[in-house]
Design a protein around this motif. Sequence first.
Motif, PDB file in Angstrom:
ATOM      1  N   LEU A  85      25.156 -43.372 -45.459  1.00 46.83           N
ATOM      2  CA  LEU A  85      24.282 -42.211 -45.554  1.00 46.83           C
ATOM      3  C   LEU A  85      24.792 -41.059 -44.689  1.00 46.83           C
ATOM      4  CD1 LEU A  85      21.740 -40.900 -46.669  1.00 46.83           C
ATOM      5  CD2 LEU A  85      20.451 -41.939 -44.790  1.00 46.83           C
ATOM      6  N   ILE A  86      25.198 -41.354 -43.456  1.00 45.83           N
ATOM      7  CA  ILE A  86      25.665 -40.270 -42.591  1.00 45.83           C
ATOM      8  C   ILE A  86      26.942 -39.642 -43.149  1.00 45.83           C
ATOM      9  CG2 ILE A  86      27.068 -41.636 -40.974  1.00 45.83           C
ATOM     10  CD1 ILE A  86      25.895 -39.852 -38.725  1.00 45.83           C
ATOM     11  N   LYS A  87      27.778 -40.456 -43.780  1.00 47.37           N
ATOM     12  CA  LYS A  87      29.000 -39.928 -44.396  1.00 47.37           C
ATOM     13  C   LYS A  87      28.645 -39.012 -45.559  1.00 47.37           C
ATOM     14  CE  LYS A  87      33.580 -41.418 -45.827  1.00 47.37           C
ATOM     15  NZ  LYS A  87      34.505 -42.530 -46.026  1.00 47.37           N
ATOM     16  N   ALA A  88      27.673 -39.426 -46.371  1.00 42.71           N
ATOM     17  CA  ALA A  88      27.239 -38.610 -47.511  1.00 42.71           C
ATOM     18  C   ALA A  88      26.641 -37.289 -47.034  1.00 42.71           C
ATOM     19  CB  ALA A  88      26.222 -39.383 -48.355  1.00 42.71           C
ATOM     20  N   VAL A  89      25.843 -37.339 -45.976  1.00 42.10           N
ATOM     21  CA  VAL A  89      25.236 -36.127 -45.429  1.00 42.10           C
ATOM     22  C   VAL A  89      26.315 -35.186 -44.902  1.00 42.10           C
ATOM     23  CG1 VAL A  89      23.809 -35.211 -43.555  1.00 42.10           C
ATOM     24  CG2 VAL A  89      23.004 -37.171 -44.889  1.00 42.10           C
ATOM     25  N   ALA A  90      27.222 -35.719 -44.095  1.00 43.56           N
ATOM     26  CA  ALA A  90      28.264 -34.884 -43.488  1.00 43.56           C
ATOM     27  C   ALA A  90      29.173 -34.269 -44.547  1.00 43.56           C
ATOM     28  CB  ALA A  90      29.074 -35.701 -42.494  1.00 43.56           C
ATOM     29  N   GLN A  91      29.618 -35.066 -45.489  1.00 45.01           N
ATOM     30  CA  GLN A  91      30.528 -34.551 -46.519  1.00 45.01           C
ATOM     31  C   GLN A  91      29.846 -33.543 -47.435  1.00 45.01           C
ATOM     32  OE1 GLN A  91      32.197 -38.107 -48.312  1.00 45.01           O
ATOM     33  NE2 GLN A  91      33.747 -38.282 -46.714  1.00 45.01           N
ATOM     34  N   SER A  92      28.600 -33.799 -47.795  1.00 46.27           N
ATOM     35  CA  SER A  92      27.865 -32.860 -48.648  1.00 46.27           C
ATOM     36  C   SER A  92      27.611 -31.547 -47.919  1.00 46.27           C
ATOM     37  CB  SER A  92      26.536 -33.474 -49.096  1.00 46.27           C
ATOM     38  OG  SER A  92      26.754 -34.561 -49.959  1.00 46.27           O
ATOM     39  N   ALA A  93      27.257 -31.640 -46.640  1.00 49.39           N
ATOM     40  CA  ALA A  93      27.013 -30.437 -45.848  1.00 49.39           C
ATOM     41  C   ALA A  93      28.288 -29.606 -45.722  1.00 49.39           C
ATOM     42  CB  ALA A  93      26.491 -30.817 -44.471  1.00 49.39           C
ATOM     43  N   LYS A  94      29.412 -30.263 -45.474  1.00 50.38           N
ATOM     44  CA  LYS A  94      30.689 -29.560 -45.377  1.00 50.38           C
ATOM     45  C   LYS A  94      31.058 -28.903 -46.708  1.00 50.38           C
ATOM     46  CE  LYS A  94      32.282 -29.945 -41.188  1.00 50.38           C
ATOM     47  NZ  LYS A  94      32.562 -28.787 -40.354  1.00 50.38           N
ATOM     48  N   GLU A  95      30.840 -29.631 -47.784  1.00 51.28           N
ATOM     49  CA  GLU A  95      31.145 -29.092 -49.108  1.00 51.28           C
ATOM     50  C   GLU A  95      30.304 -27.849 -49.406  1.00 51.28           C
ATOM     51  OE1 GLU A  95      31.188 -30.647 -53.736  1.00 51.28           O
ATOM     52  OE2 GLU A  95      31.487 -32.128 -52.115  1.00 51.28           O
ATOM     53  N   ALA A  96      29.107 -27.805 -48.848  1.00 51.83           N
ATOM     54  CA  ALA A  96      28.222 -26.648 -49.036  1.00 51.83           C
ATOM     55  C   ALA A  96      28.559 -25.511 -48.067  1.00 51.83           C
ATOM     56  CB  ALA A  96      26.772 -27.076 -48.864  1.00 51.83           C
TER      57      ALA A  96
END
Length: 200
Positions: free
Chosen positions: A39-50
Amino acid sequence: MRTMLGASALLTPDEISPSDFSKSRHVHIEGYLLFNPDLIKAVAQSAKEAGCTISLDLASFEVVNASKSQLSDLLSNEVDIVFANEDEAKAYFPDIEDYETIAKEFAKVCEIAVVKLGADGSLVAQGDTVHRIPGNKVERAIDTTGAGDLWASGFLAGWLTGKDLPTCGAFGSLMGAEIVQIMGASIPENRWSEILKQIQ
């Protein structure tokens, strides 16, 4: 005192996407999310992508000890600002005694590192530069609940409005000192006008 993760314990990685962060500039992640690595990986990667910057509060020395392998990767690849208190900093760098050296070591893996030292203030590092931020003196500290979170909120308020790092640290000290003078983690409404006056 035990932590209550609330709704975050029910989130799954497939519920997270860059669109969740499309109207945000910055995402602050609480370290307890490290107990859910996917979950933390998904949050971090999605936030960076945004296009967001990311800060991470290490939460507890127990969290650090349990999450060192994934934490190293996260700090190096996703996190822009890391917040650690004395215990968390020592848990991550157990062989280093000096907090200034620890702050510099943290700043080698992410852009900005903060090591909070309680009443002794804090250290804010970027590259090889370490700023010593004095703590705000209080007559009587009643309860430290929320002090780390409020410290981070003050720092981030400064950072996101373009203040230099010593000023960001001073905002953090102001907020941390304010919250330890009351029971609980919510600053009373009647204190905000004075806080805003000092910040402005």
